[in-house]
Scaffold this motif. Sequence first.
Motif, PDB file in Angstrom:
ATOM      1  N   LEU A  94       0.819  -1.221   0.000  1.00  0.00           N
ATOM      2  CA  LEU A  94       0.000   0.000   0.000  1.00  0.00           C
ATOM      3  C   LEU A  94       0.853   1.273   0.000  1.00  0.00           C
ATOM      4  CD1 LEU A  94      -3.007  -0.922   2.317  1.00  0.00           C
ATOM      5  CD2 LEU A  94      -3.082  -0.432  -0.127  1.00  0.00           C
ATOM      6  N   ALA A  95       2.151   1.102   0.168  1.00  0.00           N
ATOM      7  CA  ALA A  95       3.023   2.269   0.070  1.00  0.00           C
ATOM      8  C   ALA A  95       3.672   2.339  -1.317  1.00  0.00           C
ATOM      9  CB  ALA A  95       4.088   2.214   1.161  1.00  0.00           C
ATOM     10  N   LEU A 137      -6.752   7.999 -12.408  1.00  0.00           N
ATOM     11  CA  LEU A 137      -6.175   7.371 -11.219  1.00  0.00           C
ATOM     12  C   LEU A 137      -6.585   8.126  -9.962  1.00  0.00           C
ATOM     13  CD1 LEU A 137      -4.293   5.221  -9.967  1.00  0.00           C
ATOM     14  CD2 LEU A 137      -2.513   6.965 -10.030  1.00  0.00           C
ATOM     15  N   LEU A 138      -6.485   9.429 -10.006  1.00  0.00           N
ATOM     16  CA  LEU A 138      -6.891  10.229  -8.852  1.00  0.00           C
ATOM     17  C   LEU A 138      -8.352   9.948  -8.504  1.00  0.00           C
ATOM     18  CD1 LEU A 138      -6.479  12.634  -6.819  1.00  0.00           C
ATOM     19  CD2 LEU A 138      -7.275  14.115  -8.663  1.00  0.00           C
ATOM     20  N   LEU A 151       3.153   2.937  -5.021  1.00  0.00           N
ATOM     21  CA  LEU A 151       2.170   3.553  -5.911  1.00  0.00           C
ATOM     22  C   LEU A 151       1.924   2.738  -7.182  1.00  0.00           C
ATOM     23  CD1 LEU A 151       0.251   5.870  -6.264  1.00  0.00           C
ATOM     24  CD2 LEU A 151       2.056   7.127  -7.413  1.00  0.00           C
ATOM     25  N   LEU A 196      -1.824  18.561   5.805  1.00  0.00           N
ATOM     26  CA  LEU A 196      -2.187  18.962   4.450  1.00  0.00           C
ATOM     27  C   LEU A 196      -3.693  18.996   4.275  1.00  0.00           C
ATOM     28  CD1 LEU A 196       0.278  16.978   2.227  1.00  0.00           C
ATOM     29  CD2 LEU A 196      -0.021  19.441   2.290  1.00  0.00           C
ATOM     30  N   ARG A 197      -4.310  18.005   4.887  1.00  0.00           N
ATOM     31  CA  ARG A 197      -5.769  17.924   4.783  1.00  0.00           C
ATOM     32  C   ARG A 197      -6.412  19.177   5.340  1.00  0.00           C
ATOM     33  NH1 ARG A 197      -7.572  12.142   4.881  1.00  0.00           N
ATOM     34  NH2 ARG A 197      -7.335  11.756   2.661  1.00  0.00           N
ATOM     35  N   ILE A 238      -0.408  -0.057  -6.317  1.00  0.00           N
ATOM     36  CA  ILE A 238      -1.767   0.438  -6.086  1.00  0.00           C
ATOM     37  C   ILE A 238      -2.446   0.819  -7.397  1.00  0.00           C
ATOM     38  CG2 ILE A 238      -3.092   2.333  -5.088  1.00  0.00           C
ATOM     39  CD1 ILE A 238      -1.050   2.326  -2.822  1.00  0.00           C
ATOM     40  N   LEU A 272      -1.455   6.240   3.450  1.00  0.00           N
ATOM     41  CA  LEU A 272      -0.148   5.951   2.856  1.00  0.00           C
ATOM     42  C   LEU A 272      -0.201   6.006   1.341  1.00  0.00           C
ATOM     43  CD1 LEU A 272       1.244   3.013   4.996  1.00  0.00           C
ATOM     44  CD2 LEU A 272       2.235   5.274   4.735  1.00  0.00           C
ATOM     45  N   VAL A 273      -1.367   5.707   0.790  1.00  0.00           N
ATOM     46  CA  VAL A 273      -1.517   5.737  -0.651  1.00  0.00           C
ATOM     47  C   VAL A 273      -1.320   7.152  -1.162  1.00  0.00           C
ATOM     48  CG1 VAL A 273      -3.116   5.428  -2.546  1.00  0.00           C
ATOM     49  CG2 VAL A 273      -3.093   3.824  -0.647  1.00  0.00           C
ATOM     50  N   TYR A 274      -1.986   8.074  -0.492  1.00  0.00           N
ATOM     51  CA  TYR A 274      -1.833   9.466  -0.895  1.00  0.00           C
ATOM     52  C   TYR A 274      -0.402   9.923  -0.718  1.00  0.00           C
ATOM     53  CZ  TYR A 274      -6.810  10.077  -1.461  1.00  0.00           C
ATOM     54  OH  TYR A 274      -8.091   9.987  -1.909  1.00  0.00           O
ATOM     55  N   GLY A 303       2.147   8.056  -1.048  1.00  0.00           N
ATOM     56  CA  GLY A 303       2.882   7.472  -2.149  1.00  0.00           C
ATOM     57  C   GLY A 303       2.746   8.270  -3.428  1.00  0.00           C
ATOM     58  N   LEU A 304       1.621   8.975  -3.557  1.00  0.00           N
ATOM     59  CA  LEU A 304       1.377   9.744  -4.766  1.00  0.00           C
ATOM     60  C   LEU A 304       2.431  10.806  -4.998  1.00  0.00           C
ATOM     61  CD1 LEU A 304      -2.477  10.220  -4.824  1.00  0.00           C
ATOM     62  CD2 LEU A 304      -1.081   9.120  -6.541  1.00  0.00           C
ATOM     63  N   LYS A 305       3.035  11.263  -3.964  1.00  0.00           N
ATOM     64  CA  LYS A 305       4.091  12.261  -4.143  1.00  0.00           C
ATOM     65  C   LYS A 305       5.125  11.994  -3.071  1.00  0.00           C
ATOM     66  CE  LYS A 305       5.113  15.547  -6.790  1.00  0.00           C
ATOM     67  NZ  LYS A 305       4.980  16.825  -7.416  1.00  0.00           N
ATOM     68  N   PRO A 333      -5.429  17.933  -1.388  1.00  0.00           N
ATOM     69  CA  PRO A 333      -4.376  18.943  -1.504  1.00  0.00           C
ATOM     70  C   PRO A 333      -3.649  18.861  -2.850  1.00  0.00           C
ATOM     71  CG  PRO A 333      -3.683  17.159  -0.063  1.00  0.00           C
ATOM     72  CD  PRO A 333      -5.114  16.896  -0.402  1.00  0.00           C
ATOM     73  N   MET A 361       0.248  14.319   6.355  1.00  0.00           N
ATOM     74  CA  MET A 361      -0.942  14.229   5.524  1.00  0.00           C
ATOM     75  C   MET A 361      -2.111  14.942   6.205  1.00  0.00           C
ATOM     76  SD  MET A 361      -1.814  13.047   2.698  1.00  0.00           S
ATOM     77  CE  MET A 361      -3.406  13.412   1.990  1.00  0.00           C
ATOM     78  N   ILE A 386      -5.897  11.738 -14.245  1.00  0.00           N
ATOM     79  CA  ILE A 386      -7.177  12.118 -13.666  1.00  0.00           C
ATOM     80  C   ILE A 386      -7.925  10.866 -13.259  1.00  0.00           C
ATOM     81  CG2 ILE A 386      -9.448  13.093 -14.172  1.00  0.00           C
ATOM     82  CD1 ILE A 386      -8.011  15.152 -15.921  1.00  0.00           C
ATOM     83  N   GLU A 446      -0.644  18.388  -3.518  1.00  0.00           N
ATOM     84  CA  GLU A 446       0.321  17.287  -3.593  1.00  0.00           C
ATOM     85  C   GLU A 446      -0.329  16.054  -4.210  1.00  0.00           C
ATOM     86  OE1 GLU A 446       0.088  19.402  -1.243  1.00  0.00           O
ATOM     87  OE2 GLU A 446       2.120  20.074  -0.791  1.00  0.00           O
ATOM     88  N   VAL A 447      -1.633  15.918  -4.009  1.00  0.00           N
ATOM     89  CA  VAL A 447      -2.343  14.766  -4.544  1.00  0.00           C
ATOM     90  C   VAL A 447      -2.892  15.048  -5.947  1.00  0.00           C
ATOM     91  CG1 VAL A 447      -4.314  13.230  -4.204  1.00  0.00           C
ATOM     92  CG2 VAL A 447      -2.914  13.904  -2.249  1.00  0.00           C
ATOM     93  N   LEU A 456      -8.729   6.390  -7.016  1.00  0.00           N
ATOM     94  CA  LEU A 456      -8.245   6.304  -5.632  1.00  0.00           C
ATOM     95  C   LEU A 456      -9.176   7.052  -4.686  1.00  0.00           C
ATOM     96  CD1 LEU A 456      -4.388   6.746  -6.017  1.00  0.00           C
ATOM     97  CD2 LEU A 456      -5.717   4.651  -5.935  1.00  0.00           C
ATOM     98  N   ASP A 457      -9.687   8.181  -5.160  1.00  0.00           N
ATOM     99  CA  ASP A 457     -10.584   8.985  -4.342  1.00  0.00           C
ATOM    100  C   ASP A 457     -11.877   8.221  -4.038  1.00  0.00           C
ATOM    101  OD1 ASP A 457     -11.201  11.313  -2.938  1.00  0.00           O
ATOM    102  OD2 ASP A 457     -12.285  12.185  -4.619  1.00  0.00           O
TER     103      ASP A 457
END
Lengths: 263, 88
Positions: free
Chosen positions: A57-58, B30-31, A60, B75-76, A63, B57-59, B61-63, A203, B72, B28, A205-206, B34-35
Amino acid sequence: MEKEIIYLYCVTDKTPALKDIAHLTNKLRPISYNGLYAIAGKVKKDEFSVQALSKNLANLRWIKAKANLHEKVIEGIMKKGSVIPFKFPTLFNSEDNLKKMLKKHAQKFQVHLKGLAGKEEWGIKIYCDMDKLRKALIREDKESLNIDKEINASTPGKAYFLKKKKLGFLDTSARKKISEYGQDSFDSLSRQSVKAQINKLLPKEVTEREDDMVLNSAFLVDKKRIKEFIKIVYNLNSKYKDKGLEFNCTGPWPPYNFCEKDE
Amino acid sequence: MSLIVQAHGHLIIFVKKMNDVIAKSKDITLLEILDRALEKGIVISGDVVISVADVDLVYLGLKVLLSSVETMENLRGAPIEGAMQEPT
């Protein structure tokens, strides 16, 4: 020890056409009970055990592949009828355990699937280019223009404070406007929907976008009203384009946002 | 040129008639996936329950720059003030 784990994608009440999605994964099988079909697959323990998951899950790339498969399988099933999509990943140690779960919740699932019949989930995310919005506010707002005149006529010291005042004023009105535009958009779209839901903002970053997400929402829409719904998105987009807003509309989705949570 | 509509099937044609941009960006998608698939979807206790922290952790991992769930959470809280959002 079993080397495979049962992975649950979704539950449906129509006979699923698994051959249409067999190219995605060849390990799918429906587990049926009383008119319900749980669409399940077999996954490897070395990928989906609790221990393996905490690592995967870490990752990407992992996933991306798995979440995409999850979505594609459910979309395939969705073509035939309503689905209840499960959260990624929902896992069982055996088919027996999955069957027990299906029996336990069967009545609730049936009622819920009936309620979802003929409806689709659509997602609306609104982004705002803050610079563009501020510029629009300056164009429209007299108070800000008055400050500009004052700034030009002031000593450097006073001009500095006036500029700060102007920025503060702009920030406040930008926040108010974003809230107003978001509410207007959400309300207009809600009127064309059966249900509506506001989600957490993501955010930068996402989203990996320059502009800010200002609304993250989902709508359950009657299939017969999709055209009207999209038309409203189009109209809102035209209405707020000059204010820096951009509408991002996606669908149809499995009704992820409109499934009752388990008590 | 800013309305992005992603649709499967006939709806694309309908929107094209309105002279709009149809973007089928994989990112888009993928986002969006995941969302939904990781954040939403029905939760029925299977034999393995994945906690919310793990999902975060997935988010992360996105960056890859972010290293903790706490970051996180910060950031939220950061998205723009004034915007409507689901209460946390």
